[in-house]
Design a protein around this motif. Structure first.
Motif, PDB file in Angstrom:
ATOM      1  N   GLU A  29      41.271  46.370  41.293  1.00 36.48           N
ATOM      2  CA  GLU A  29      41.466  46.315  42.750  1.00 36.48           C
ATOM      3  C   GLU A  29      40.606  45.254  43.433  1.00 36.48           C
ATOM      4  O   GLU A  29      40.672  45.077  44.642  1.00 36.48           O
ATOM      5  N   ASP A  30      39.808  44.520  42.656  1.00 34.85           N
ATOM      6  CA  ASP A  30      38.886  43.531  43.235  1.00 34.85           C
ATOM      7  C   ASP A  30      39.603  42.257  43.663  1.00 34.85           C
ATOM      8  O   ASP A  30      40.487  41.748  42.962  1.00 34.85           O
ATOM      9  N   ARG A  31      39.200  41.769  44.821  1.00 37.90           N
ATOM     10  CA  ARG A  31      39.637  40.449  45.301  1.00 37.90           C
ATOM     11  C   ARG A  31      38.362  39.755  45.760  1.00 37.90           C
ATOM     12  O   ARG A  31      37.874  39.965  46.867  1.00 37.90           O
ATOM     13  N   ILE A  32      37.821  38.936  44.869  1.00 34.99           N
ATOM     14  CA  ILE A  32      36.444  38.439  44.999  1.00 34.99           C
ATOM     15  C   ILE A  32      36.419  36.970  45.418  1.00 34.99           C
ATOM     16  O   ILE A  32      37.081  36.130  44.806  1.00 34.99           O
ATOM     17  N   GLY A  33      35.637  36.689  46.458  1.00 33.00           N
ATOM     18  CA  GLY A  33      35.369  35.307  46.852  1.00 33.00           C
ATOM     19  C   GLY A  33      33.986  34.916  46.352  1.00 33.00           C
ATOM     20  O   GLY A  33      33.010  35.619  46.575  1.00 33.00           O
ATOM     21  N   ILE A  34      33.898  33.784  45.646  1.00 30.86           N
ATOM     22  CA  ILE A  34      32.618  33.303  45.112  1.00 30.86           C
ATOM     23  C   ILE A  34      32.079  32.212  46.028  1.00 30.86           C
ATOM     24  O   ILE A  34      32.774  31.232  46.308  1.00 30.86           O
ATOM     25  N   VAL A  35      30.844  32.385  46.505  1.00 31.25           N
ATOM     26  CA  VAL A  35      30.238  31.403  47.403  1.00 31.25           C
ATOM     27  C   VAL A  35      28.872  30.994  46.862  1.00 31.25           C
ATOM     28  O   VAL A  35      28.227  31.724  46.110  1.00 31.25           O
ATOM     29  N   GLY A  36      28.424  29.809  47.281  1.00 32.13           N
ATOM     30  CA  GLY A  36      27.132  29.261  46.860  1.00 32.13           C
ATOM     31  C   GLY A  36      27.143  27.765  47.077  1.00 32.13           C
ATOM     32  O   GLY A  36      28.206  27.150  47.189  1.00 32.13           O
ATOM     33  N   ARG A  37      25.965  27.173  47.118  1.00 37.04           N
ATOM     34  CA  ARG A  37      25.864  25.746  47.417  1.00 37.04           C
ATOM     35  C   ARG A  37      26.471  24.897  46.301  1.00 37.04           C
ATOM     36  O   ARG A  37      26.663  25.364  45.171  1.00 37.04           O
ATOM     37  N   ASN A  38      26.784  23.636  46.609  1.00 36.61           N
ATOM     38  CA  ASN A  38      27.323  22.712  45.613  1.00 36.61           C
ATOM     39  C   ASN A  38      26.375  22.617  44.421  1.00 36.61           C
ATOM     40  O   ASN A  38      25.159  22.509  44.584  1.00 36.61           O
ATOM     41  N   GLY A  39      26.943  22.646  43.207  1.00 35.00           N
ATOM     42  CA  GLY A  39      26.140  22.451  42.007  1.00 35.00           C
ATOM     43  C   GLY A  39      25.416  23.688  41.519  1.00 35.00           C
ATOM     44  O   GLY A  39      24.655  23.628  40.554  1.00 35.00           O
ATOM     45  N   ILE A 136      49.638  29.441  50.962  1.00 33.19           N
ATOM     46  CA  ILE A 136      48.845  29.942  49.830  1.00 33.19           C
ATOM     47  C   ILE A 136      48.304  31.335  50.150  1.00 33.19           C
ATOM     48  O   ILE A 136      48.326  32.236  49.298  1.00 33.19           O
ATOM     49  N   GLU A 137      47.817  31.515  51.373  1.00 33.37           N
ATOM     50  CA  GLU A 137      47.326  32.831  51.803  1.00 33.37           C
ATOM     51  C   GLU A 137      48.408  33.900  51.631  1.00 33.37           C
ATOM     52  O   GLU A 137      48.156  34.987  51.106  1.00 33.37           O
ATOM     53  N   GLU A 138      49.607  33.583  52.102  1.00 34.81           N
ATOM     54  CA  GLU A 138      50.719  34.548  52.021  1.00 34.81           C
ATOM     55  C   GLU A 138      51.029  34.896  50.570  1.00 34.81           C
ATOM     56  O   GLU A 138      51.246  36.068  50.224  1.00 34.81           O
ATOM     57  N   MET A 139      51.037  33.873  49.706  1.00 30.39           N
ATOM     58  CA  MET A 139      51.345  34.108  48.289  1.00 30.39           C
ATOM     59  C   MET A 139      50.250  34.938  47.619  1.00 30.39           C
ATOM     60  O   MET A 139      50.523  35.823  46.809  1.00 30.39           O
ATOM     61  N   PHE A 140      48.985  34.639  47.957  1.00 28.42           N
ATOM     62  CA  PHE A 140      47.873  35.403  47.391  1.00 28.42           C
ATOM     63  C   PHE A 140      47.891  36.844  47.897  1.00 28.42           C
ATOM     64  O   PHE A 140      47.524  37.770  47.170  1.00 28.42           O
ATOM     65  N   GLU A 141      48.293  37.038  49.155  1.00 29.92           N
ATOM     66  CA  GLU A 141      48.385  38.394  49.700  1.00 29.92           C
ATOM     67  C   GLU A 141      49.457  39.197  48.972  1.00 29.92           C
ATOM     68  O   GLU A 141      49.296  40.395  48.722  1.00 29.92           O
ATOM     69  N   GLU A 142      50.563  38.536  48.633  1.00 22.76           N
ATOM     70  CA  GLU A 142      51.653  39.214  47.920  1.00 22.76           C
ATOM     71  C   GLU A 142      51.288  39.508  46.465  1.00 22.76           C
ATOM     72  O   GLU A 142      51.802  40.446  45.867  1.00 22.76           O
ATOM     73  N   TYR A 143      50.375  38.698  45.908  1.00 23.97           N
ATOM     74  CA  TYR A 143      49.971  38.866  44.510  1.00 23.97           C
ATOM     75  C   TYR A 143      49.259  40.205  44.334  1.00 23.97           C
ATOM     76  O   TYR A 143      48.315  40.529  45.046  1.00 23.97           O
ATOM     77  N   LYS A 144      49.694  41.019  43.404  1.00 21.54           N
ATOM     78  CA  LYS A 144      49.187  42.387  43.251  1.00 21.54           C
ATOM     79  C   LYS A 144      48.012  42.490  42.279  1.00 21.54           C
ATOM     80  O   LYS A 144      47.402  43.549  42.162  1.00 21.54           O
ATOM     81  N   GLY A 145      47.698  41.404  41.567  1.00 18.63           N
ATOM     82  CA  GLY A 145      46.634  41.483  40.571  1.00 18.63           C
ATOM     83  C   GLY A 145      45.251  41.236  41.165  1.00 18.63           C
ATOM     84  O   GLY A 145      45.052  41.185  42.384  1.00 18.63           O
ATOM     85  N   THR A 146      44.283  41.086  40.268  1.00 12.46           N
ATOM     86  CA  THR A 146      42.898  40.807  40.654  1.00 12.46           C
ATOM     87  C   THR A 146      42.760  39.323  40.992  1.00 12.46           C
ATOM     88  O   THR A 146      43.261  38.468  40.259  1.00 12.46           O
ATOM     89  N   LEU A 147      42.056  39.049  42.081  1.00 12.20           N
ATOM     90  CA  LEU A 147      41.884  37.669  42.543  1.00 12.20           C
ATOM     91  C   LEU A 147      40.404  37.307  42.506  1.00 12.20           C
ATOM     92  O   LEU A 147      39.564  38.031  43.038  1.00 12.20           O
TER      93      LEU A 147
END
Length: 550
Positions: A29-39, A136-147
């Motif tokens: 059920e996870d939809r994870i955004g990865i953030v952090g500085r360049n490099g 892309i947002e719409e397609m990712f929203e429709e995608y049922k798997g883990t992101l």
């Protein structure tokens, strides 16, 4: 359902420890955004999680299939279904002559065609226009798997993610919620750290005061008077010695208490950058750029037909529109002093483009910036520090920098020059969110004329007070913010809208409260119950927001 588990991961590049992760689990059920500085190692992390790159220590177990979208790699399959090609507005067969946005959309369609359980995406919105990002947002929203997605687009992360994974100094920390929730939790963490630091300093000073007072009491213990008899003198001396010993023991005990205090570091507070324009000629003309009877075409493709526009002094104009509509063409015509475009006398243009041609590869970061700066070195270093070039890093040669780092140095060099008209072409591409927010803050305070091209919706809405578009070969300028511009295009009366907006505000306030309690729980908090309430509120919020967007 558990899909990925990673334990005791270590990854080195040379002698530098890039990743040091004790434990990471990713569920269906996870939809994870990865953030952090360049490099910092974001791409390295997802390459290890997909077993495309082996860690130096530790192990990763995958329990399901995945697809992977990268800006740098071509897709495994060179063809997609006609249905997906139509949805994404691209050809069904891959070719190297596609634009950057078309290639990204093809890779996304290709990944979605696999019906994998997990989708990894590395900066999927780079080089994609606003319409493409929304698709892309719409397609990712429709995608049922883990992101699992790396992105610097804050709206994108807000819309799609229910967790944010922050990567810093090789360590990960996971926050529940979308990007805005993550920022709120970071603010709460900072406030908590500041409170703990102040309490630590207060207690330390109090104990140091106790030591000073006790030492004064030791000094004030009187010696034996000369006229006192021997037996009395012995009793007095013994009493004084006991009192002194007790006080000295008290001093030692208080010193030990100070030593055993949990040391709290002062939280780092980045100074605000205020770009006070120095020495530049102030433009007094009401109109800074004026275009009349502009005509431009490439073969049979008409870009402008009898177009005209005015850019007024002090305005901040976001130039938006789909890739290939003519934005870069118009900017080039402005820079080339095309005969149909008149620029105010005394205008000094600072121009940022993605080719980084203003940088000298033989010079350091600081030397590059100072080469044309009208600001003192101390201010230049302050700006560079905010862009995450701190201390000795400013002496790095620019030819060893990453793409995102080169963008930041180019931006710093341009804004520190003697200019009064700033033109920026996609300044936010390949840039980490921290640096992006510094540039956003800097441009908000910039008090001269600004024209910029960007597909980052939050960046545009945060800075622009005018929106420039190209429609039917004409140039149009809307007086107002990006939100106001969108509202003007969508003037649909909905009597329930106001009520929905009120419900959203109530739920957002409760969500912030729940997130705060999850971040710093008390003994009385039921974490499991709070976590369930968080998910229910988030679900309600998304449904209400969907109603507003219909």
């Amino acid at each position: 359902m558990l899909l990925i588990e990673a334990n005791n991961i270590k990854k080195y590049f040379g002698d530098r420890l890039v990743l040091d992760i004790d434990d990471l689990k990713i569920y269906s059920e996870d939809r994870i955004g990865i953030v952090g500085r360049n490099g910092v190692g974001k791409t390295t992390l997802i390459n290890i999680l997909t077993n495309r790159l082996a860690p130096d220590e530790g192990f990763v177990k995958l329990y399901g299939s995945y697809s992977y979208i990268s800006q740098l790699e071509e897709p495994d399959n060179k063809s997609i279904s006609g249905e997906l090609a139509s949805k994404f507005g691209i050809e069904p067969i891959w070719n190297d002559y596609m634009s950057g946005g078309e290639k990204t959309r093809f890779k996304l369609a290709n990944a979605l065609d696999d019906n994998s359980m997990m989708l990894f995406a590395d900066e999927p919105t780079s080089n994609v226009d606003m319409e493409g990002i929304q698709l892309i947002e719409e397609m990712f929203e429709e995608y049922k798997g883990t992101l699992i997605v790396i992105s610097h687009d804050r709206n994108f992360l807000d819309k799609l993610c229910n967790k944010i994974l922050e990567l810093e100094d090789g360590k990960i920390k996971i926050y529940n919620g979308n990007y805005t929730d993550y920022k709120n939790q970071k603010l709460l963490e900072r406030e908590r750290a500041e409170f703990e630091y102040e309490e630590y300093i207060k207690e330390k000073k109090r104990l140091e005061g106790v030591i000073i007072d006790t030492k004064q009491k030791v000094k004030s213990i009187k010696k034996v008077p000369r006229r006192m008899g021997n037996s009395e003198a012995r009793l007095h001396k013994m009493g004084s010695q006991n009192a002194r010993a007790n006080l000295e023991r008290a001093v030692k005990n208080v010193k030990k208490r100070i030593e055993h205090l949990e040391v709290k570091e002062r939280p780092k507070v980045d100074p605000r950058i205020k770009l006070d324009v120095q020495h530049s000629t102030e433009l007094h003309s009401k109109i800074i750029i004026e275009g009349k009877n502009i005509n431009k075409s490439f073969d049979d493709k008409i870009i402008f037909k009898n177009a005209e526009f005015n850019i007024y002094n002090g305005s901040k104009i976001a130039f938006i529109g789909p890739n290939g509509c003519g934005k870069s063409t118009l900017i080039k015509m402005i820079l080339d002093n095309n005969h149909t475009i008149k620029i105010a006398k005394g205008a000094k243009i600072g121009y940022f483009s993605q080719d980084m041609s203003i940088l000298d590869n033989n010079l350091s970061i600081l030397d590059n910036v100072m080469e044309s700066s009208i600001y003192p070195e101390s201010f230049a270093r302050l700006l560079l520090a905010r862009l995450l070039f701190r201390g000795e890093e400013v002496y790095k040669n620019v030819n060893v920098l990453s793409g995102g780092e080169l963008v930041k140095v180019s931006f710093a060099k341009i804004v520190l020059q003697d200019i009064n008209l700033l033109i920026l072409d996609e300044p936010t591409n390949y840039m980490d969110i921290d640096a992006l927010e510094v540039i956003e803050e800097t441009l908000k305070d910039y008090d001269r004329t600004l024209l910029f091209v960007s597909h980052d919706r939050r960046f545009v809405d945060s800075i622009a007070d005018h929106i420039m578009t190209i429609e039917n070969h004409k140039i149009k300028i809307f007086n107002g913010s990006y939100k106001e511009y969108l509202a003007s295009k969508n003037k649909i009366f909905d009597p329930n809208k106001e009520e929905i907006e009120k419900q959203i505000i109530v739920l957002q306030n409760r969500l912030s409260e729940v997130i705060g309690r999850l971040s710093i729980p008390t003994k009385n908090d039921d974490i499991e119950a709070l976590d369930k309430e968080y998910n229910k509120i988030l679900e309600k919020l998304n449904k209400l927001k969907d109603k507003l967007s219909i």
